[in-house]
Design an enzyme around this catalytic site. Structure first.
Site, PDB file in Angstrom:
ATOM      1  N   GLY A 215      10.037   0.481  14.361  1.00 53.36           N
ATOM      2  CA  GLY A 215       9.746   1.846  13.931  1.00 53.36           C
ATOM      3  C   GLY A 215      10.893   2.429  13.125  1.00 53.36           C
ATOM      4  O   GLY A 215      11.613   1.700  12.433  1.00 53.36           O
ATOM      5  N   SER A 216      11.109   3.746  13.277  1.00 56.52           N
ATOM      6  CA  SER A 216      12.002   4.476  12.372  1.00 56.52           C
ATOM      7  C   SER A 216      13.448   4.002  12.362  1.00 56.52           C
ATOM      8  O   SER A 216      14.166   4.236  11.386  1.00 56.52           O
ATOM      9  CB  SER A 216      11.976   5.961  12.714  1.00 56.52           C
ATOM     10  OG  SER A 216      10.663   6.435  12.557  1.00 56.52           O
ATOM     11  N   THR A 217      13.927   3.389  13.443  1.00 58.40           N
ATOM     12  CA  THR A 217      15.307   2.891  13.409  1.00 58.40           C
ATOM     13  C   THR A 217      15.482   1.881  12.292  1.00 58.40           C
ATOM     14  O   THR A 217      16.568   1.718  11.741  1.00 58.40           O
ATOM     15  CB  THR A 217      15.694   2.237  14.758  1.00 58.40           C
ATOM     16  OG1 THR A 217      14.670   1.308  15.110  1.00 58.40           O
ATOM     17  CG2 THR A 217      15.843   3.276  15.848  1.00 58.40           C
TER      18      THR A 217
ATOM     19  N   LYS B 143      14.416   2.142   9.406  1.00 59.01           N
ATOM     20  CA  LYS B 143      14.582   2.832   8.120  1.00 59.01           C
ATOM     21  C   LYS B 143      16.014   2.727   7.617  1.00 59.01           C
ATOM     22  O   LYS B 143      16.271   2.793   6.423  1.00 59.01           O
ATOM     23  CB  LYS B 143      14.199   4.315   8.267  1.00 59.01           C
ATOM     24  CG  LYS B 143      12.702   4.518   8.404  1.00 59.01           C
ATOM     25  CD  LYS B 143      12.373   5.952   8.746  1.00 59.01           C
ATOM     26  CE  LYS B 143      10.865   6.128   8.880  1.00 59.01           C
ATOM     27  NZ  LYS B 143      10.528   7.394   9.572  1.00 59.01           N
TER      28      LYS B 143
END
Lengths: 399, 635
Positions: free
Chosen positions: B297-299, B301
């Protein structure tokens, strides 16, 4: 005139020889027989002690269990040996049929329940209360006496098959009975003894070969009858295939011998005797000798036996009577056969079979009987060496 | 001379033949004796000795495992196995009574063994303590024997249970580091050789000889047990509070790849692994932070960001507009905030964790460039950590990545990594150098020879400028957005949260998330980098900022406490925390009205459900909130 008187003397002497129970001639001891014998008996007592003290302590709570018996056997045996030395062996010829009968009866008694003792699946012993003995140990000497007697009495008939038949029959009956116990090794011994007796008795070499043919045929049949023998033989061919089973005893024996090396691990230092090697005090005592005393010790023991056997055969050679000759041959032969077979078993040259080493292995019957036979040998020697002048004229004296 | 007229051989010759036969056979025997006793003697003797002696093992103790401060994490002590030799038992009832009493084993079982002579020895109990063994010896029971063995002991019980692993009852490493470093840890057993008879009974004249056992090597880990304990406490707390399937956390030294702490919950007592239950034993044997993969997920990014900055396809103050989704190749891919973040700079986009911004960055980079960076960062390949069963993660084949997939990968979907891999790669991006993570610092043999392992740098990742920019944004995330959930006043921490849906059998599992947080300290020169993952939180919330970040804050606080790092600019930071906002009542307002109120109050909101009016708010009116804190509104 002198000749006549000598001839007279000889006749008187011969008559006496036939009938007198004790031999009255001069003493003459064959040291080549006596010294090795005594040495082997003493060594036997020491080695039996060494080989058996641990297992005896374990099984009977008495480390001297076997040694005591062996010492009793040795003392008794030396007594009997002396007795045989003093007596006149020539009287034995009269006992030839009795001897045969006694031998066969003993071998039959083994099968009578209550008297015959069974152990390790074989009926080999005759027991009277505290006293027991192996029938075949006595029977084989009975057989020697019978053969020697018969062949001496019928010296001209051995060349024919018919003439050899009584020896053959007596031998085969005994072999059959011993085989029924069953005791393959003594059977082999008696069989081999029979062949030696026939050979020395003057059987035709051709006939001897005829005799060998059925024996060669009989061996596989005997093996097939008792399947355990196949295992024994396979184990002999490759003992490592079944180190815990049939090959066990041979492997233990080889371990023991192999550990000895040249000079051995030292007297009383055997490791195989700690219940690894079964029958280390009896049938496999030679392994313990090889382990404790090394190749040197083992060879010495064999040399002692060799001297004894050759000396025995020499006595036979010089025997004044045919009976004496045959008797001495038989006695030397049975010692030689048992020594050779025993050591061959121990070293893995032939399949394992239980057979005591004469004079050395624990077992008082065997010891007494063998010592008695040595007494007879000494007796024959003593008579051989009588410096009687008649021998110059008439060396060929039957009876 | 005796003669026999019927024979072709004279009697003399026959006797001579017999003599020759005897001599011949004797010679054969001599030869055989020579072969057996001399030529084969050595071989036979060797075999014989092995049979004639009984050797009792004196175990060379298994080596210790220590942490980097020298604290012993795993050790071995001498214990005893108790045997009964039925043939030597004189009083079976007495033996059974005493042994069952002392060892707590079943009376009947012992009795049966004490009477069973079919086998020479029966094992009664393994690894009996010294005290019990002494007690047995004082009873002087005949037929009872003790042999020396050793027992593995883990003083910290549950701590590091998935890392250290455990041994079999025979002291062979079965899982974890115990298994990986088994050959070093194994002691070399010594023996006592006792001359015995065939039943194993020692003979009275026996000489006993010894070869001394050698202890195994001591293994020093990179783990610091103090940090580990801080981490474990908080992981356990999170596990309970979030009613999670599991909680995993790792702290790594970004400057060299040393794993300083690695904790999981649930854990188990290493001194008592579930040996009887194969399934749970298997479960306990693996370290899911190394062997299992998850969608980050966002980590993730951070990696897209690093690649984009390094390639120069964007800058910190570039403006992006997010209407709540992007249409890629005709497919609509939503941002997590359905109504969009509106206009924002790159920094704001990172703080908002806006998916649209990262889709743009990913598409600008293209598959090949992004993939080449991911490869540099260590994504898609094993980290090479000294641990068995490592997984390399899942990455789509570069040739089959369409724009849609590229867009998703850019914000951490359609890709799977292991937690350790994730952390190692983050460290790589933050420091510019990718290190191979490691557990073992040095190995010291029993005679004091030490082999130090140096850390392995696997390559450069991005320029220091890019690293600095990323760290700046991560600090912004922690100190300006996400409701300051991970903000520790007086310390400069950087961080990034992530929330990913779980896949089960290739399908999105509704309501199942992995909420995570990566954080680093100090933000100007990162050393301590933390990954905190909550697997399937089910206490109501699932956003990384709510479920993972607050625990990260506790961990960092504990870490600073332990390391004795004093806060700086504490007052300023505390002031920031003083700036609280009173939560207004929004129930009954229309969505647009509520949104504008919240925005004006510098708060963030999330929406759940469909409809025009707010029917429920997660924070009661009048409660005090920090700037940018998130409020959940139900329509």
């Amino acid at each position: 005139m002198k000749f006549l008187s000598l001839a007279k003397k000889q006749k008187v002497f011969d008559e006496k020889l036939k009938t007198s129970f004790f031999y009255k001639g001069k003493h003459s001891i064959n040291w080549y027989v006596l010294v090795p014998t005594i040495a082997l008996v003493v060594l036997g007592i020491i080695m039996v002690y060494s080989a058996s003290s641990y297992t005896a302590e374990q099984n009977y709570g008495n480390s001297m269990f076997f040694v005591q018996k062996q010492i009793i056997g040795a003392v008794l045996g030396l007594g009997v040996c002396a007795f045989c030395y003093f007596m006149n062996y020539n009287i034995l010829i009269k006992l030839r049929y009795y001897a045969l009968a006694v031998g066969i009866i003993f071998l039959c008694i083994v099968f009578i329940p209550g008297i015959g003792i069974e152990s390790y699946g074989a009926k080999r012993w005759i027991g009277f209360g505290f006293f027991s003995f192996q029938a075949s140990e006595i029977a084989k000497f009975c057989f020697i006496i019978f053969c020697a007697g018969y062949m001496a009495k019928n010296k001209d008939r051995l060349g024919t098959f018919k003439g050899a038949l009584p020896v053959l029959c007596a031998g085969l009956v005994m072999c059959f009975l011993i085989m029924c116990e069953p005791n393959m090794s003594i059977t082999l011994c008696v069989g081999a003894l029979m062949l030696v007796m026939l050979l020395v008795g003057g059987i035709k070499i051709r006939h001897l070969f005829y005799l060998l043919i059925p024996i060669v045929i009989a061996i596989p049949i005997l093996i097939l009858i008792e399947p355990y023998r196949i295992d024994r033989i396979l184990a002999f061919l490759d003992p490592w295939a079944s180190p815990q089973g049939e090959g066990f005893q041979l492997i233990q024996s080889l371990y023991s011998l192999g550990s000895g090396g040249f000079f051995g691990v030292g007297l009383f230092n055997s490791r195989a005797k700690y219940s690894f090697l079964p029958f280390s005090e009896s049938d496999f005592i030679f392994s313990i000798i090889g382990e404790e005393l090394g190749l040197v010790g083992a060879v010495c023991v064999l040399v002692l036996f060799g001297i004894l056997i050759i000396a025995g055969l020499n006595i036979a050679k010089k025997a004044r009577t045919r009976f004496g000759c045959y008797l001495a041959t038989g006695i030397s032969a049975i010692i030689a056969i048992q020594v050779i077979l025993n050591v061959m078993v121990v070293t893995g040259l032939v399949p394992p079979t239980g057979l005591p080493l004469p004079f050395v292995s624990a077992g008082s019957t065997s010891l007494v009987v063998f010592l008695a036979s040595v007494g007879v040998l000494l007796n024959i020697h003593r008579q051989n060496t009588q410096n009687l002048s008649y021998m110059l004229f008439s060396p060929l004296k039957a009876n | 001379m005796l003669k026999n007229k019927y024979s072709s051989f004279s009697l003399q010759k026959r006797l001579l033949a017999i003599m020759i036969a005897v001599i011949f056979l004797f010679i054969v025997i001599f030869i055989k004796l020579f072969v057996v006793q001399i030529l084969q003697g050595q071989t036979l003797q060797m075999r014989a000795i092995s049979q004639w002696t009984r050797d009792l093992t004196m175990s060379g103790l298994r080596g210790n495992i220590t942490d980097s401060t020298g604290e012993v994490l795993a050790t071995s002590y001498t214990s005893y196995n108790v045997y009964v030799r039925a043939s030597n038992v004189t009083d079976a009832e007495d033996v059974a009574l005493n042994l069952s009493e002392i060892l707590g084993v079943d009376y009947q079982t012992v009795l049966k063994k004490a009477k069973d002579r079919t086998s020479s020895e029966h094992l009664i109990k393994q690894q009996v303590s010294y005290d019990d063994a002494r007690l047995i010896l004082t009873k002087n029971l005949s037929g009872v024997y003790l042999t020396e063995t050793s027992t593995r002991y883990y003083p910290f019980e549950n701590l590091l249970s998935n890392v250290l692993g455990f041994c079999t009852v025979d002291n062979v490493g079965q899982a974890g580091l115990e298994a990986f470093y088994d050959s070093y840890l194994q002691g070399i057993n010594g023996s006592t050789y006792t001359e015995s008879d065939i039943t194993g009974l020692e003979i009275s004249s026996s000489t006993t000889s010894y070869t001394v056992g050698i202890s195994g090597c001591t293994i020093e880990l990179t783990i610091d047990v103090n940090i580990q304990q801080i981490l474990q406490t908080i992981v356990d707390t999170a596990y309970l509070e979030q009613e999670a399937q599991g909680v995993h956390a790792i702290i790594m030294d970004a400057t060299n790849g040393d794993i300083l702490a690695m904790a999981s919950s649930p854990s188990f007592d290493l001194n008592n692994p579930p040996r009887d239950d194969v399934e749970s034993l298997m479960q306990s044997s693996k370290n899911s932070m190394i062997t299992d993969i998850y969608e980050p997920g966002s980590t993730f990014k951070l990696f897209t960001l690093a690649a984009a900055l390094e390639e120069g396809v964007t800058s910190l103050d570039e403006k992006f507009y997010d209407q709540g989704f992007r249409i890629v190749d005709g497919q609509k891919i939503k941002c997590w905030k359905t109504n969009g973040h509106g206009s924002q700079t790159l920094v704001e986009g990172v703080c908002n964790s806006c998916n649209s911004v990262f889709m743009d960055l990913g598409l600008r980079l293209g598959v090949d460039t992004l993939y080449s960076y991911l490869e540099k960062f260590g994504i898609g390949s094993k980290t090479g950590v000294d641990f068995a069963g490592e997984s390399s993660g899942i990455m789509m084949d570069v040739d089959s990545v369409k724009n849609v997939d590229l867009a998703r990968i850019s914000f951490g979907q359609a890709i799977a990594v292991t937690p350790l891999q994730m952390l190692a790669s983050v460290c790589g991006v933050l420091t510019g150098t990718l290190y191979q993570p490691r557990f073992v610092k040095s190995i010291t043999s029993a005679n004091g020879v030490t082999k130090e392992f140096s850390s392995v740098a696997k390559g450069q990742t991005v320029s220091s400028k890019t690293s600095e920019q990323i760290l700046y944004m991560m600090e912004q995330v922690v100190s300006k957005s996400d409701g300051l959930y991970s903000f520790v006043p007086g310390y400069r921490i950087g961080g990034k949260t992530g929330t990913a849906q779980k896949y089960e059998n290739g399908v999105v599992a509704t309501g199942k998330y992995v909420s995570s947080f990566v954080g680093c300290y100090p933000v100007d020169d990162p050393k301590y980098v933390l990954l905190f993952c909550v697997d399937e939180p089910s206490a109501g919330q699932y956003y990384g900022s709510l479920v993972a970040a607050p625990y990260a804050k506790q961990i960092f606080s504990g870490l600073f406490d332990y390391l004795g790092i004093e806060p700086t600019n504490l007052d300023e930071d505390l002031e920031k925390l003083m700036e609280t906002i009173e939560m207004p009542n929004l129930v009954g307002y229309s969505l647009t009205e509520a949104a504008s109120i919240i925005k004006s109050m510098k708060l963030q909101y999330e929406i759940d459900g469909e409809g025009g009016y707010v029917v429920w708010q997660s924070v009661a009116p009048g409660e005090m909130l920090y700037e940018n804190e998130i409020v959940l509104l139900k329509l």
